[in-house]
Scaffold this motif. Structure first.
Motif, PDB file in Angstrom:
ATOM      1  N   VAL A  92     -27.914  -2.089  27.445  1.00 16.13           N
ATOM      2  CA  VAL A  92     -27.157  -3.177  26.813  1.00 16.13           C
ATOM      3  C   VAL A  92     -27.867  -4.513  27.003  1.00 16.13           C
ATOM      4  CG1 VAL A  92     -25.004  -4.498  26.929  1.00 16.13           C
ATOM      5  CG2 VAL A  92     -24.938  -2.002  26.969  1.00 16.13           C
ATOM      6  N   LYS A  93     -28.388  -4.737  28.193  1.00 15.18           N
ATOM      7  CA  LYS A  93     -29.081  -5.997  28.472  1.00 15.18           C
ATOM      8  C   LYS A  93     -30.320  -6.156  27.604  1.00 15.18           C
ATOM      9  CE  LYS A  93     -31.021  -8.713  32.280  1.00 15.18           C
ATOM     10  NZ  LYS A  93     -31.315  -8.736  33.746  1.00 15.18           N
ATOM     11  N   GLU A  94     -30.992  -5.052  27.317  1.00 18.67           N
ATOM     12  CA  GLU A  94     -32.226  -5.104  26.530  1.00 18.67           C
ATOM     13  C   GLU A  94     -31.963  -5.299  25.038  1.00 18.67           C
ATOM     14  OE1 GLU A  94     -36.118  -2.284  25.447  1.00 18.67           O
ATOM     15  OE2 GLU A  94     -34.615  -1.610  26.906  1.00 18.67           O
ATOM     16  N   HIS A  95     -30.874  -4.717  24.524  1.00 16.28           N
ATOM     17  CA  HIS A  95     -30.671  -4.683  23.077  1.00 16.28           C
ATOM     18  C   HIS A  95     -29.612  -5.644  22.544  1.00 16.28           C
ATOM     19  CE1 HIS A  95     -32.777  -0.846  23.749  1.00 16.28           C
ATOM     20  NE2 HIS A  95     -33.192  -0.991  22.509  1.00 16.28           N
ATOM     21  N   PHE A  96     -28.793  -6.225  23.412  1.00  8.79           N
ATOM     22  CA  PHE A  96     -27.749  -7.129  22.946  1.00  8.79           C
ATOM     23  C   PHE A  96     -27.866  -8.469  23.664  1.00  8.79           C
ATOM     24  CE2 PHE A  96     -26.061  -2.840  22.426  1.00  8.79           C
ATOM     25  CZ  PHE A  96     -25.606  -2.866  21.112  1.00  8.79           C
ATOM     26  N   ALA A  97     -27.845  -9.539  22.873  1.00 13.63           N
ATOM     27  CA  ALA A  97     -27.992 -10.872  23.460  1.00 13.63           C
ATOM     28  C   ALA A  97     -26.736 -11.314  24.199  1.00 13.63           C
ATOM     29  CB  ALA A  97     -28.332 -11.880  22.363  1.00 13.63           C
ATOM     30  N   ASN A  98     -25.584 -10.894  23.714  1.00 13.87           N
ATOM     31  CA  ASN A  98     -24.319 -11.328  24.311  1.00 13.87           C
ATOM     32  C   ASN A  98     -23.320 -10.185  24.187  1.00 13.87           C
ATOM     33  OD1 ASN A  98     -22.245 -12.868  25.381  1.00 13.87           O
ATOM     34  ND2 ASN A  98     -21.759 -13.859  23.433  1.00 13.87           N
ATOM     35  N   ALA A  99     -23.237  -9.370  25.228  1.00 13.65           N
ATOM     36  CA  ALA A  99     -22.414  -8.166  25.132  1.00 13.65           C
ATOM     37  C   ALA A  99     -21.622  -7.924  26.404  1.00 13.65           C
ATOM     38  CB  ALA A  99     -23.293  -6.953  24.836  1.00 13.65           C
ATOM     39  N   ALA A 100     -20.553  -7.143  26.265  1.00 10.38           N
ATOM     40  CA  ALA A 100     -19.746  -6.704  27.402  1.00 10.38           C
ATOM     41  C   ALA A 100     -19.734  -5.184  27.407  1.00 10.38           C
ATOM     42  CB  ALA A 100     -18.326  -7.247  27.297  1.00 10.38           C
ATOM     43  N   LEU A 101     -19.834  -4.611  28.589  1.00 10.89           N
ATOM     44  CA  LEU A 101     -19.885  -3.160  28.753  1.00 10.89           C
ATOM     45  C   LEU A 101     -18.819  -2.719  29.739  1.00 10.89           C
ATOM     46  CD1 LEU A 101     -21.235  -0.287  28.745  1.00 10.89           C
ATOM     47  CD2 LEU A 101     -22.770  -1.173  30.528  1.00 10.89           C
ATOM     48  N   GLY A 102     -18.146  -1.619  29.410  1.00 17.26           N
ATOM     49  CA  GLY A 102     -17.149  -1.071  30.322  1.00 17.26           C
ATOM     50  C   GLY A 102     -17.210   0.445  30.340  1.00 17.26           C
ATOM     51  N   VAL A 103     -17.069   1.036  31.517  1.00 16.06           N
ATOM     52  CA  VAL A 103     -17.007   2.492  31.665  1.00 16.06           C
ATOM     53  C   VAL A 103     -15.793   2.797  32.537  1.00 16.06           C
ATOM     54  CG1 VAL A 103     -18.197   4.583  32.410  1.00 16.06           C
ATOM     55  CG2 VAL A 103     -19.526   2.646  31.538  1.00 16.06           C
ATOM     56  N   TYR A 104     -14.905   3.672  32.047  1.00 18.20           N
ATOM     57  CA  TYR A 104     -13.641   3.904  32.733  1.00 18.20           C
ATOM     58  C   TYR A 104     -13.293   5.395  32.743  1.00 18.20           C
ATOM     59  CZ  TYR A 104     -13.521  -0.879  30.933  1.00 18.20           C
ATOM     60  OH  TYR A 104     -13.854  -2.164  30.581  1.00 18.20           O
ATOM     61  N   SER A 105     -12.596   5.821  33.778  1.00 20.73           N
ATOM     62  CA  SER A 105     -12.060   7.181  33.800  1.00 20.73           C
ATOM     63  C   SER A 105     -10.723   7.162  33.066  1.00 20.73           C
ATOM     64  CB  SER A 105     -11.871   7.662  35.241  1.00 20.73           C
ATOM     65  OG  SER A 105     -10.945   6.833  35.932  1.00 20.73           O
ATOM     66  N   ILE A 106     -10.478   8.185  32.246  1.00 15.55           N
ATOM     67  CA  ILE A 106      -9.258   8.241  31.445  1.00 15.55           C
ATOM     68  C   ILE A 106      -8.663   9.646  31.496  1.00 15.55           C
ATOM     69  CG2 ILE A 106     -10.017   6.417  29.881  1.00 15.55           C
ATOM     70  CD1 ILE A 106     -10.740   8.616  27.853  1.00 15.55           C
ATOM     71  N   GLU A 107      -7.486   9.778  30.920  1.00 18.09           N
ATOM     72  CA  GLU A 107      -6.790  11.065  30.815  1.00 18.09           C
ATOM     73  C   GLU A 107      -6.732  11.780  32.159  1.00 18.09           C
ATOM     74  OE1 GLU A 107      -8.077  13.485  27.544  1.00 18.09           O
ATOM     75  OE2 GLU A 107      -8.254  11.770  26.188  1.00 18.09           O
TER      76      GLU A 107
END
Length: 242
Positions: A92-107
């Protein structure tokens, strides 16, 4: 359909970075009071959730997901969440100038969800855009399913909007965070290339067909002599009457 329902649709369909402008226009056109605008809260909530709205916390420099709360990461998928977050962070840091990333456990901690949102606003140049990608990985089956959505609005001397929705389904036998990041990176790169190719085809195909290749005289204009042309004589090919 009630007035509130109609206006809610305008709110939910607001282009990236233009929600405040849409609300201001609604007020100006309808004369709505603040009480009426408050009734649009469900539409605002739906818009923010679907658009993966981000905010900047006080003292922070990076956009964060809204309604942030302290949370201790634990459970069966904790290690996978951490490794996926680390591996995807570099992408994400390499390909997006201004981005937010989230990874979550679900279900009930049986799967993990990955959300990426990048915003690019340039109102001074009359365009705004947003990239959203959302995935769900099932460690049991090793499948990753999700979608990539692009929303770009260009409104200088016109009103053009690009809305795309690309489904993604891939298999990740390794089931690791690095494997998830690799497949997401490959899928998004491929889609970006598809978009670029479609833009070229559109420019060389449909748009080119809308333009006249030659003027009505079937002769090319010599632009270096354009200031010396006399309308109706040189361009028209005839002689003017004096």
């Amino acid at each position: 359909m009630s007035t509130i329902e109609t206006v809610s649709r305008f709110v939910e369909g607001a282009p990236p970075g233009e929600l405040a402008d849409v609300v201001a226009d609604i007020k100006a056109l309808t004369g709505f009071s603040s009480d009426v605008v408050s009734k649009l809260r469900p539409a605002f909530e739906k818009y923010n959730e679907e658009q993966l709205a981000t905010v900047k916390l006080p003292g922070g420099s990076q956009p964060k997901a809204s309604a942030v709360q302290s949370h201790v990461l634990e459970g069966a998928q904790a290690d996978l969440v951490k490794s996926t977050l680390k591996s995807l962070g570099a992408y994400v840091k390499e390909h997006f100038a201004n981005a937010a990333l989230g990874v979550y456990s679900i279900e009930s901690d049986s799967k993990i969800a990955v959300a990426i949102v990048a915003n690019k606003y340039s109102p001074n140049n009359f365009w705004n855009g947003r990239w959203r990608s959302l995935y769900v990985f099932d460690p049991v089956s090793g499948s990753l399913e999700g979608s990539i959505k692009v929303d770009v609005h260009y409104y200088e001397d016109g009103n053009v909007r690009l809305l795309t929705n690309k489904p993604v389904t891939v298999s990740i036998p390794s089931g690791t965070g690095a494997g998830i990041a690799k497949e997401i990176s490959a899928s998004e790169k491929k889609y970006q290339e598809e978009l670029n190719k479609s833009f070229v085809n559109l420019s060389e195909g449909a748009f080119k067909g809308l333009r006249r290749q030659l003027p009505v005289t079937r002769q090319k204009i010599e632009w270096d002599k354009v200031t010396s042309y006399r309308l109706g004589q040189d361009i028209g090919g005839g002689s003017s009457k004096r």
